[in-house]
Motif scaffolding. Structure first.
Motif, mmCIF file in Angstrom:
data_model
loop_
_atom_site.group_PDB
_atom_site.id
_atom_site.type_symbol
_atom_site.label_atom_id
_atom_site.label_comp_id
_atom_site.label_asym_id
_atom_site.label_seq_id
_atom_site.Cartn_x
_atom_site.Cartn_y
_atom_site.Cartn_z
ATOM 1 N N UNK A 1 0.886 -1.141 -0.023
ATOM 2 C CA UNK A 1 -0.047 -0.035 -0.040
ATOM 3 C C UNK A 1 0.889 1.157 -0.146
ATOM 4 N N UNK A 2 0.463 2.262 -0.793
ATOM 5 C CA UNK A 2 1.358 3.336 -0.811
ATOM 6 C C UNK A 2 0.189 4.475 -0.899
ATOM 7 N N UNK A 3 0.674 5.757 -0.163
ATOM 8 C CA UNK A 3 -0.127 6.906 -0.007
ATOM 9 C C UNK A 3 0.515 7.986 -0.574
ATOM 10 N N UNK A 4 0.047 8.732 -1.523
ATOM 11 C CA UNK A 4 0.572 9.995 -1.948
ATOM 12 C C UNK A 4 -0.301 10.936 -2.001
ATOM 13 N N UNK B 1 -1.753 11.097 7.650
ATOM 14 C CA UNK B 1 -2.246 12.227 7.886
ATOM 15 C C UNK B 1 -2.344 12.465 9.452
ATOM 16 N N UNK B 2 -1.258 11.783 10.307
ATOM 17 C CA UNK B 2 -1.789 11.937 11.826
ATOM 18 C C UNK B 2 -0.204 11.815 12.451
ATOM 19 N N UNK B 3 -0.132 12.576 13.716
ATOM 20 C CA UNK B 3 1.073 12.400 14.504
ATOM 21 C C UNK B 3 0.520 11.903 15.967
ATOM 22 N N UNK B 4 1.067 10.792 16.643
ATOM 23 C CA UNK B 4 1.172 10.456 17.965
ATOM 24 C C UNK B 4 2.475 11.025 18.670
ATOM 25 N N UNK B 5 2.041 11.745 19.584
ATOM 26 C CA UNK B 5 2.910 12.186 20.666
ATOM 27 C C UNK B 5 2.711 11.935 22.119
ATOM 28 N N UNK B 6 3.518 11.567 22.984
ATOM 29 C CA UNK B 6 3.257 11.291 24.607
ATOM 30 C C UNK B 6 4.207 12.375 25.185
ATOM 31 N N UNK B 7 3.292 12.881 26.104
ATOM 32 C CA UNK B 7 4.135 13.994 27.055
ATOM 33 C C UNK B 7 4.235 13.327 28.381
ATOM 34 N N UNK B 8 4.749 14.005 29.252
ATOM 35 C CA UNK B 8 5.095 13.540 30.803
ATOM 36 C C UNK B 8 3.486 13.489 31.316
ATOM 37 N N UNK C 1 -2.647 2.230 -4.455
ATOM 38 C CA UNK C 1 -2.192 3.424 -4.319
ATOM 39 C C UNK C 1 -3.260 4.310 -4.021
ATOM 40 N N UNK C 2 -2.979 5.306 -2.776
ATOM 41 C CA UNK C 2 -4.327 5.970 -2.388
ATOM 42 C C UNK C 2 -3.927 7.394 -2.200
ATOM 43 N N UNK C 3 -4.486 8.239 -1.905
ATOM 44 C CA UNK C 3 -4.239 9.792 -1.729
ATOM 45 C C UNK C 3 -4.692 10.267 -0.524
ATOM 46 N N UNK C 4 -3.955 10.875 0.100
ATOM 47 C CA UNK C 4 -3.982 11.522 1.512
ATOM 48 C C UNK C 4 -3.674 12.985 1.379
ATOM 49 N N UNK C 5 -3.631 13.698 2.740
ATOM 50 C CA UNK C 5 -3.510 15.209 2.347
ATOM 51 C C UNK C 5 -2.189 15.617 2.507
ATOM 52 N N UNK C 6 -1.194 14.757 3.296
ATOM 53 C CA UNK C 6 0.046 15.333 3.784
ATOM 54 C C UNK C 6 1.153 14.413 3.331
#
Length: 281
Positions: A187-190, A245-252, A211-216
């Motif tokens: 699978x490839x996203x562009x 199209x997403x980020x995961x972040x862990x903080x204290x 092959x699919x399209x995403x935003x970023x």
């Protein structure tokens, strides 16, 4: 291009999806960063401090290299003895079980409860790993295929070498976002022209392909990720992307204010904040 073990349900965002063929391979991590326009700061990141008792989400490493015990909430170097750092611990006792010692370093896994003033975690309860009843955590669902009707074009061009060449070609696409494997499907996203991207990848791959399209793009997400790291500083433990199209972040610690800031800064839903410390009630 980052390679990772697929580990979350993929939500396909965007429009056109082109499909095609078979084989088996590694997955590529969509890590990285968001829309350059969305990276514009909307104000200084908050630094919340819990106003009551908190606990770690399960076991964490406690390490003392001679300067006093610390609670390692982030990464741990796989050395012997291990190396890590984090908030200082007060009122912590090692007890009779649950630690190792080598080269002047003592360490062990503990589930901790206490209070946190933003710098020091004052321990009210410490359960060593040997006495901790760990509940089995559910395995994350694998990433789903980007299309339902993948087909093949030439199964003789679906070898591991063909796969490597195709993943390299995908990462070189100017609109590349990410790539991953679901069973025998690449699978490839562009961000645009899925049909053109598939035509390019068909030069090296005859197996199952979506092959699919995403935003970023991957570069977009990397830019947001770098901005996030600079803005949150020592509060940030880990950050990365596991779905397009997403980020995961862990903080204290987050009481919801860091998530609100992230939504206002980068757009709703782009960055998901999790907290390593959680209120006991």
């Amino acid at each position: 291009m980052r390679i990772f073990a697929a580990a979350a349900v993929l939500t396909v965002l965007g429009a056109a999806t082109a499909c095609s063929t078979e084989a088996e391979m590694k997955a590529v991590d969509p890590s990285g960063a968001g829309d350059p326009a969305a990276a514009a700061p909307s104000g200084e990141a908050p630094t919340p401090v819990p106003d009551g008792a908190v606990r770690t989400q399960g076991l964490v490493m406690v390490l003392d290299d001679g300067d006093g015990p610390e609670m390692c909430l982030g990464g741990v170097a796989e050395s012997y003895p291990p190396q890590c750092g984090g908030p200082a611990l007060a009122d912590f006792a090692w007890g009779d079980v649950g630690f190792e010692e080598a080269s002047g370093v003592r360490w062990g896994q503990y589930a901790l409860t206490g209070t946190f003033d933003g710098t020091t975690f004052t321990v009210t309860d410490a359960i060593p790993a040997a006495l901790y009843d760990v509940m089995a955590e559910p395995e994350p669902d694998p990433l789903e295929a980007a299309c339902d009707d993948a087909t093949t074009t030439d199964t003789s061009r679906a070898t591991p070498e063909d796969m490597d060449a195709t993943l390299a070609a995908a990462s070189a696409l100017p609109t590349y976002a990410t790539a991953w494997l679901t069973g025998n499907t690449i699978n490839v996203a562009v961000t645009e022209d899925a049909a053109g991207a598939e035509a390019e990848l068909r030069r090296t791959w005859g197996g199952m392909l979506c092959v699919t399209t995403v935003e970023r793009t991957e570069a977009d997400l990397d830019e947001v990720n770098q901005d996030l790291q600079a803005a949150l500083g020592d509060q940030l433990l880990t950050s990365g992307s596991f779905t397009p199209d997403s980020l995961d972040a862990q903080v204290v610690f987050d009481d919801g204010s860091i998530q609100e800031w992230a939504d206002a800064t980068y757009g709703d839903g782009l960055v998901t904040i999790s907290s390593a410390l959680e209120p006991t009630a």
